[in-house]
Design a protein around this motif. Structure first.
Motif, PDB file in Angstrom:
ATOM      1  N   TYR A 158       0.849  -1.188   0.000  1.00 56.08           N
ATOM      2  CA  TYR A 158       0.000   0.000   0.000  1.00 56.08           C
ATOM      3  C   TYR A 158       0.883   1.234   0.000  1.00 56.08           C
ATOM      4  O   TYR A 158       1.601   1.474   0.963  1.00 56.08           O
ATOM      5  CB  TYR A 158      -0.866  -0.063   1.255  1.00 56.08           C
ATOM      6  CG  TYR A 158      -1.995   0.916   1.358  1.00 56.08           C
ATOM      7  CD1 TYR A 158      -2.044   1.830   2.394  1.00 56.08           C
ATOM      8  CD2 TYR A 158      -3.030   0.904   0.440  1.00 56.08           C
ATOM      9  CE1 TYR A 158      -3.094   2.710   2.520  1.00 56.08           C
ATOM     10  CE2 TYR A 158      -4.087   1.784   0.559  1.00 56.08           C
ATOM     11  CZ  TYR A 158      -4.118   2.683   1.606  1.00 56.08           C
ATOM     12  OH  TYR A 158      -5.157   3.554   1.729  1.00 56.08           O
ATOM     13  N   THR A 163      -3.821   9.692  -4.770  1.00 57.22           N
ATOM     14  CA  THR A 163      -4.384   8.995  -3.635  1.00 57.22           C
ATOM     15  C   THR A 163      -3.615   7.700  -3.413  1.00 57.22           C
ATOM     16  O   THR A 163      -2.763   7.316  -4.199  1.00 57.22           O
ATOM     17  CB  THR A 163      -5.880   8.714  -3.861  1.00 57.22           C
ATOM     18  OG1 THR A 163      -6.457   8.236  -2.642  1.00 57.22           O
ATOM     19  CG2 THR A 163      -6.078   7.656  -4.938  1.00 57.22           C
ATOM     20  N   ASP A 164      -3.956   7.061  -2.290  1.00 59.35           N
ATOM     21  CA  ASP A 164      -3.266   5.827  -1.949  1.00 59.35           C
ATOM     22  C   ASP A 164      -3.575   4.739  -2.972  1.00 59.35           C
ATOM     23  O   ASP A 164      -4.703   4.627  -3.448  1.00 59.35           O
ATOM     24  CB  ASP A 164      -3.704   5.352  -0.566  1.00 59.35           C
ATOM     25  CG  ASP A 164      -3.609   6.467   0.471  1.00 59.35           C
ATOM     26  OD1 ASP A 164      -4.325   6.383   1.482  1.00 59.35           O
ATOM     27  OD2 ASP A 164      -2.831   7.399   0.259  1.00 59.35           O
ATOM     28  N   THR A 165      -2.583   3.927  -3.274  1.00 60.68           N
ATOM     29  CA  THR A 165      -2.743   2.897  -4.292  1.00 60.68           C
ATOM     30  C   THR A 165      -2.031   1.634  -3.856  1.00 60.68           C
ATOM     31  O   THR A 165      -0.972   1.690  -3.237  1.00 60.68           O
ATOM     32  CB  THR A 165      -2.155   3.377  -5.640  1.00 60.68           C
ATOM     33  OG1 THR A 165      -2.823   4.573  -6.029  1.00 60.68           O
ATOM     34  CG2 THR A 165      -2.327   2.334  -6.726  1.00 60.68           C
ATOM     35  N   GLN A 166      -2.626   0.503  -4.158  1.00 64.87           N
ATOM     36  CA  GLN A 166      -1.979  -0.781  -3.915  1.00 64.87           C
ATOM     37  C   GLN A 166      -1.246  -1.214  -5.176  1.00 64.87           C
ATOM     38  O   GLN A 166      -1.788  -1.172  -6.275  1.00 64.87           O
ATOM     39  CB  GLN A 166      -3.009  -1.848  -3.546  1.00 64.87           C
ATOM     40  CG  GLN A 166      -3.551  -1.733  -2.149  1.00 64.87           C
ATOM     41  CD  GLN A 166      -4.377  -2.943  -1.761  1.00 64.87           C
ATOM     42  OE1 GLN A 166      -4.063  -4.087  -2.113  1.00 64.87           O
ATOM     43  NE2 GLN A 166      -5.452  -2.694  -1.032  1.00 64.87           N
ATOM     44  N   TYR A 167      -0.012  -1.665  -4.972  1.00 64.39           N
ATOM     45  CA  TYR A 167       0.796  -2.202  -6.071  1.00 64.39           C
ATOM     46  C   TYR A 167       1.113  -3.660  -5.768  1.00 64.39           C
ATOM     47  O   TYR A 167       1.434  -4.007  -4.626  1.00 64.39           O
ATOM     48  CB  TYR A 167       2.075  -1.387  -6.263  1.00 64.39           C
ATOM     49  CG  TYR A 167       1.800   0.018  -6.733  1.00 64.39           C
ATOM     50  CD1 TYR A 167       1.650   1.055  -5.820  1.00 64.39           C
ATOM     51  CD2 TYR A 167       1.652   0.298  -8.084  1.00 64.39           C
ATOM     52  CE1 TYR A 167       1.374   2.344  -6.243  1.00 64.39           C
ATOM     53  CE2 TYR A 167       1.381   1.595  -8.519  1.00 64.39           C
ATOM     54  CZ  TYR A 167       1.239   2.602  -7.595  1.00 64.39           C
ATOM     55  OH  TYR A 167       0.960   3.879  -8.022  1.00 64.39           O
ATOM     56  N   PHE A 168       1.024  -4.485  -6.791  1.00 68.08           N
ATOM     57  CA  PHE A 168       1.113  -5.923  -6.598  1.00 68.08           C
ATOM     58  C   PHE A 168       2.463  -6.492  -7.013  1.00 68.08           C
ATOM     59  O   PHE A 168       3.124  -5.986  -7.927  1.00 68.08           O
ATOM     60  CB  PHE A 168       0.014  -6.624  -7.403  1.00 68.08           C
ATOM     61  CG  PHE A 168      -1.350  -6.444  -6.819  1.00 68.08           C
ATOM     62  CD1 PHE A 168      -2.063  -5.283  -7.035  1.00 68.08           C
ATOM     63  CD2 PHE A 168      -1.915  -7.436  -6.019  1.00 68.08           C
ATOM     64  CE1 PHE A 168      -3.330  -5.107  -6.473  1.00 68.08           C
ATOM     65  CE2 PHE A 168      -3.172  -7.269  -5.457  1.00 68.08           C
ATOM     66  CZ  PHE A 168      -3.874  -6.107  -5.685  1.00 68.08           C
ATOM     67  N   GLY A 169       2.838  -7.559  -6.319  1.00 71.34           N
ATOM     68  CA  GLY A 169       4.001  -8.321  -6.723  1.00 71.34           C
ATOM     69  C   GLY A 169       3.654  -9.255  -7.869  1.00 71.34           C
ATOM     70  O   GLY A 169       2.488  -9.381  -8.247  1.00 71.34           O
TER      71      GLY A 169
END
Lengths: 109, 120
Positions: free
Chosen positions: B97, B106-112
């Protein structure tokens, strides 16, 4: 959490614009619309997000209707590498990202 | 920016053994990371929320004693599948996050990239 409705699958010719619709009629006022995609056997990739205004970045454009009940992700010149499952997700900070079934986009040579 | 790595990318183990998966945010700090699981032809399902310096929060139906999560630093979270069995075979994906700033509104989720676990 707002629910979304997306087409199960779509085809698009290579080089043409791919327009992926999403209905999110129960989205709350503070939720953004996020788009992710997942290419086969990879983790999801962030594409774009928006609140009310249309947004554009190097990957795509996002068109959000004035009432915010639906949006459209536009890939302006689709390539074979854009073949993936696309997820539209209403989201606000610190909420959980809830993945639906998404739209399986296939780019046709 | 906003790169998240996972290690290993795939692992095969015998039934009854434990497997540790690492998730790292490479160019940002993440106080919160998430662990997902994805079975073939299904969507991602959230397993747990990992907070730096505190206990993880597990989703309903996920056994916390089986899936041990440690978020020891602002850039590293680990998932250990203990006493793995064939039904634990799946694609495990983490996300980190990233708080707003650095060009993001804004806040963003980044994935592996995910870890494919096969338990024999």
């Amino acid at each position: 959490d707002a629910k979304t409705t997306q087409p199960t699958s779509m085809d698009c010719a290579e080089g043409r614009a791919a327009n992926l619709p999403c209905n999110h009629s129960t989205i709350s006022g503070n939720e953004y619309v996020y788009w992710y995609r997942q290419i086969h056997s990879q983790g999801p990739q962030y594409i774009i997000h928006g609140l009310k205004n249309n947004e554009t970045n190097e990957m795509a454009s996002l068109i959000i209707t004035e009432d915010r009940k639906s949006s459209t992700l536009i890939l302006p010149h689709a390539t074979l590498r854009d073949t993936a499952v696309y997820y539209c997700i209403p989201y606000f900070e610190n909420e959980k990202l809830t993945f639906g079934t998404g739209t399986r986009l296939t780019i046709i040579p | 920016g906003a790169v998240v790595s996972q290690h290993p990318s795939w692992v095969i183990c015998k039934s009854g053994t434990s497997v540790k998966i690492e998730c790292r945010s490479l160019d940002f700090q993440a106080t919160t990371m998430f662990w997902y699981r994805q079975f073939p032809k299904q969507s991602l399902m959230l397993m747990a929320t990992s907070n730096e310096g505190s206990k993880a929060t597990y989703e309903q139906g996920v056994e916390k004693d089986k899936f041990l999560i440690n978020h020891a630093s602002l850039t590293l979270s680990t998932l250990t599948v203990t006493s793995a069995h064939p039904e634990d075979s799946s694609f495990y994906i983490c996300s980190a996050y990233r708080l707003a700033g650095g060009g993001s509104s804004t806040d963003t989720q980044y994935f592996g990239p995910g870890t494919r676990l096969t338990v024999l």
